[in-house]
Scaffold this motif. Structure first.
Motif, PDB file in Angstrom:
ATOM      1  N   ASN A  59       3.350   6.838   3.820  1.00  0.00           N
ATOM      2  CA  ASN A  59       2.561   5.803   2.949  1.00  0.00           C
ATOM      3  C   ASN A  59       2.682   5.493   1.592  1.00  0.00           C
ATOM      4  OD1 ASN A  59       0.801   7.716   1.157  1.00  0.00           O
ATOM      5  ND2 ASN A  59       0.532   8.706   2.969  1.00  0.00           N
ATOM      6  N   GLY A  60       2.176   4.480   1.191  1.00  0.00           N
ATOM      7  CA  GLY A  60       2.607   3.906  -0.062  1.00  0.00           C
ATOM      8  C   GLY A  60       1.913   4.791  -1.189  1.00  0.00           C
ATOM      9  N   THR A  61       0.833   5.595  -1.040  1.00  0.00           N
ATOM     10  CA  THR A  61       0.460   6.378  -2.222  1.00  0.00           C
ATOM     11  C   THR A  61       1.645   7.718  -2.299  1.00  0.00           C
ATOM     12  OG1 THR A  61      -1.780   6.011  -1.420  1.00  0.00           O
ATOM     13  CG2 THR A  61      -1.228   7.935  -2.899  1.00  0.00           C
ATOM     14  N   SER A  85      -5.651  -1.957 -10.750  1.00  0.00           N
ATOM     15  CA  SER A  85      -4.945  -1.668  -9.641  1.00  0.00           C
ATOM     16  C   SER A  85      -5.934  -1.097  -8.651  1.00  0.00           C
ATOM     17  CB  SER A  85      -3.658  -0.864 -10.008  1.00  0.00           C
ATOM     18  OG  SER A  85      -2.987  -0.617  -8.630  1.00  0.00           O
ATOM     19  N   TRP A  86      -5.078  -0.512  -7.484  1.00  0.00           N
ATOM     20  CA  TRP A  86      -5.696   0.298  -6.602  1.00  0.00           C
ATOM     21  C   TRP A  86      -5.362   2.042  -7.247  1.00  0.00           C
ATOM     22  CZ3 TRP A  86      -9.029   0.948  -2.735  1.00  0.00           C
ATOM     23  CH2 TRP A  86      -8.875   2.001  -1.931  1.00  0.00           C
ATOM     24  N   SER A  88      -4.379   4.576  -6.092  1.00  0.00           N
ATOM     25  CA  SER A  88      -3.060   5.127  -5.672  1.00  0.00           C
ATOM     26  C   SER A  88      -2.129   5.134  -7.007  1.00  0.00           C
ATOM     27  CB  SER A  88      -2.347   4.499  -4.777  1.00  0.00           C
ATOM     28  OG  SER A  88      -3.081   4.463  -3.362  1.00  0.00           O
ATOM     29  N   VAL A 130       2.499  -2.833 -11.601  1.00  0.00           N
ATOM     30  CA  VAL A 130       2.021  -2.998 -10.279  1.00  0.00           C
ATOM     31  C   VAL A 130       2.290  -4.611 -10.344  1.00  0.00           C
ATOM     32  CG1 VAL A 130      -0.042  -2.885  -8.779  1.00  0.00           C
ATOM     33  CG2 VAL A 130       0.469  -1.317 -10.414  1.00  0.00           C
ATOM     34  N   ASP A 156       5.346  -0.515  -8.665  1.00  0.00           N
ATOM     35  CA  ASP A 156       4.490  -0.311  -7.485  1.00  0.00           C
ATOM     36  C   ASP A 156       4.343  -1.836  -6.704  1.00  0.00           C
ATOM     37  OD1 ASP A 156       2.440  -0.193  -5.667  1.00  0.00           O
ATOM     38  OD2 ASP A 156       0.932   0.804  -6.912  1.00  0.00           O
ATOM     39  N   ALA A 158       3.378  -2.537  -3.660  1.00  0.00           N
ATOM     40  CA  ALA A 158       2.533  -2.342  -2.488  1.00  0.00           C
ATOM     41  C   ALA A 158       2.065  -3.545  -2.093  1.00  0.00           C
ATOM     42  CB  ALA A 158       1.500  -1.275  -2.668  1.00  0.00           C
ATOM     43  N   GLN A 159       1.678  -4.664  -3.014  1.00  0.00           N
ATOM     44  CA  GLN A 159       1.175  -5.695  -2.495  1.00  0.00           C
ATOM     45  C   GLN A 159       2.122  -6.872  -2.726  1.00  0.00           C
ATOM     46  OE1 GLN A 159      -2.400  -6.414  -4.835  1.00  0.00           O
ATOM     47  NE2 GLN A 159      -3.480  -4.195  -4.280  1.00  0.00           N
ATOM     48  N   SER A 180       3.928  -0.312   0.631  1.00  0.00           N
ATOM     49  CA  SER A 180       3.097   0.128   1.424  1.00  0.00           C
ATOM     50  C   SER A 180       3.039  -0.857   2.639  1.00  0.00           C
ATOM     51  CB  SER A 180       1.594   0.228   0.791  1.00  0.00           C
ATOM     52  OG  SER A 180       0.628   0.316   2.008  1.00  0.00           O
ATOM     53  N   LYS A 185      -1.321  -5.002   4.710  1.00  0.00           N
ATOM     54  CA  LYS A 185      -0.531  -5.463   3.685  1.00  0.00           C
ATOM     55  C   LYS A 185       0.352  -6.381   4.086  1.00  0.00           C
ATOM     56  CE  LYS A 185      -1.909  -2.860   0.441  1.00  0.00           C
ATOM     57  NZ  LYS A 185      -1.820  -1.300  -0.090  1.00  0.00           N
TER      58      LYS A 185
END
Ligand code: PLP
Length: 375
Positions: A59-61, A85-86, A88, A130, A156, A158-159, A180, A185
């Motif tokens: 996973n992305g975390t 951010s999220w 994570s 991020v 990061d 992820a997005q 992620s 996503k």
């Protein structure tokens, strides 16, 4: 009219035959963890992301945690990251034993590069920007700060699949970039999935080892690691979807342009601001408006789903909140009450966008007339 916030069914409908076949092949072969599809996906994702290596993880975390660990971040270290951010992004810093040091965001919702240097001290080891909502952070400035000060740089992403800064792919500015593939996503698996990209051969081996119990070869454990591998089924789904990612991204960008065009007539709100040089792949389309909660309710009562990303900035969350944080992160704290994520996905229709804008205009008391119809 009903407008969902995201519609994961639309992509499945488009690729149902390929995805069903791919999943059944994995089951027939019992290639459940790792295997040739994972390697194939790693090669393909590295290529599309402009990197030499890709290491698929669970996973992305985990992708962030594994990267921080293999970059040597640990107890006694500080890692500079963004206030918005999220979780994570910051919880993985803490998990290594290091301390996350937040920097306020700018009007682009990304780390304010002018405020980074004042947070650097002897304990600082890395910067973790991020690319929030899909817009690249100011990577040239951040990379320069890192090279001036000898800090490590981890992104990061992820997005931000396929996003760029000054034409260079995100995730390639520093040591590594993490992704992620959570179902919602821009490239989504059918469960949890993530990846790390890097151009560093030695780091790639370390990342791969750590994600698989410290081993590159069965029963040879060079170090203690963890179990964070990609499933065969997830790799099969991702491989079926990957060839469409560029087209889906272009559609997100077209949808964003339509929102931009139509919403700019409404003075009460601010559309996403784009930094010079920053690519934006619109994982989220986030506006700012004073009467956010009222608008959100009004849209909901008209069948339109929206989101808030995120209701609380990281420094305002219980694990981090300390006295005076409101004054330290004025933008991030203000934006918590103003941000609203509008429906955004590749298959979103023009009619749906026009309807969302019409409802927003109604709420804001702007006369829609015909001005919201683009030929
Ligand atoms: C989704 C996300 C993550 C974590 O990814 P998971 O695959 O859900 O673990 C990390 N950082 C950001 C900014 C994200 O949006």
């Amino acid at each position: 009219m009903q407008v969902p916030f995201v519609d994961l069914r639309a992509q499945y409908a488009q690729l149902k035959a390929q995805i069903d076949t791919a999943i059944h092949e994995v089951i027939d072969e019992c290639a459940f963890v790792g295997g040739r599809r994972v390697s194939e996906f790693e090669r393909a994702f590295a290529e599309i992301s402009g990197a030499k290596h890709c290491v698929a993880v669970a996973n992305g975390t985990d992708a962030i945690y594994i990267s921080l660990k293999m970059l040597g971040i640990g107890v006694g270290d500080e890692v500079i990251t963004t206030a918005s951010s999220w979780i994570s992004t910051s919880e993985t810093i803490t998990q290594t034993g290091a301390v996350p040091v937040f920097v306020d965001v700018d009007k682009y919702f990304n780390i304010d590069v002018t405020a980074i240097r004042s947070k650097i001290n002897d304990r600082t080891k890395a910067i973790l920007p991020v690319h929030l909502y899909g817009q690249a952070a100011q990577m040239v400035e951040i990379a320069k700060i890192c090279s001036d000060t000898g800090l490590l740089l981890l992104e990061d992403c992820a997005q931000a699949h396929l996003s760029t800064f000054d034409g260079q792919p995100v995730g390639t500015f520093g040591a590594a970039g993490t992704f992620s593939f959570y179902p919602g996503k821009n490239l989504g698996a059918y469960g949890d999935a993530g990846a790390i990209i890097t151009n560093d051969d030695e780091l790639a081996d370390k990342l791969r080892m750590f994600a698989n119990h410290g081993s590159l070869k069965k029963h040879e454990h060079y170090l203690e690691g963890m179990n964070s591998r990609l499933d065969g089924i997830q790799a099969a789904v991702l491989l079926a979807k990957l060839p469409w990612l560029q087209e889906w991204t272009a559609k997100r960008q077209q949808n964003a342009r339509r929102y931009d065009e139509l919403l700019k007539e409404i003075p009460a709100l601010t559309v996403p601001q784009i930094r010079q040089g920053s690519g934006h792949v619109y994982h989220l389309y986030v506006i700012r408006i004073g009467k956010r909660d009222g608008l959100r309710e009004y849209l909901s009562s008209n069948g339109i789903q929206t989101g808030i990303h995120y209701p609380r900035a990281l420094p305002a969350l219980p694990p981090y909140a300390r006295t005076g944080f409101e004054r330290e992160y004025p933008n991030a704290i203000r934006y918590q009450h103003e941000i609203l994520s509008l429906p955004m996905f590749p298959e979103l229709t023009h009619e749906a966008i026009d309807y969302v804008v019409t409802c927003i205009a109604e709420y804001c008391g702007v006369d829609t007339g015909n001005t919201y119809v683009i030929a």
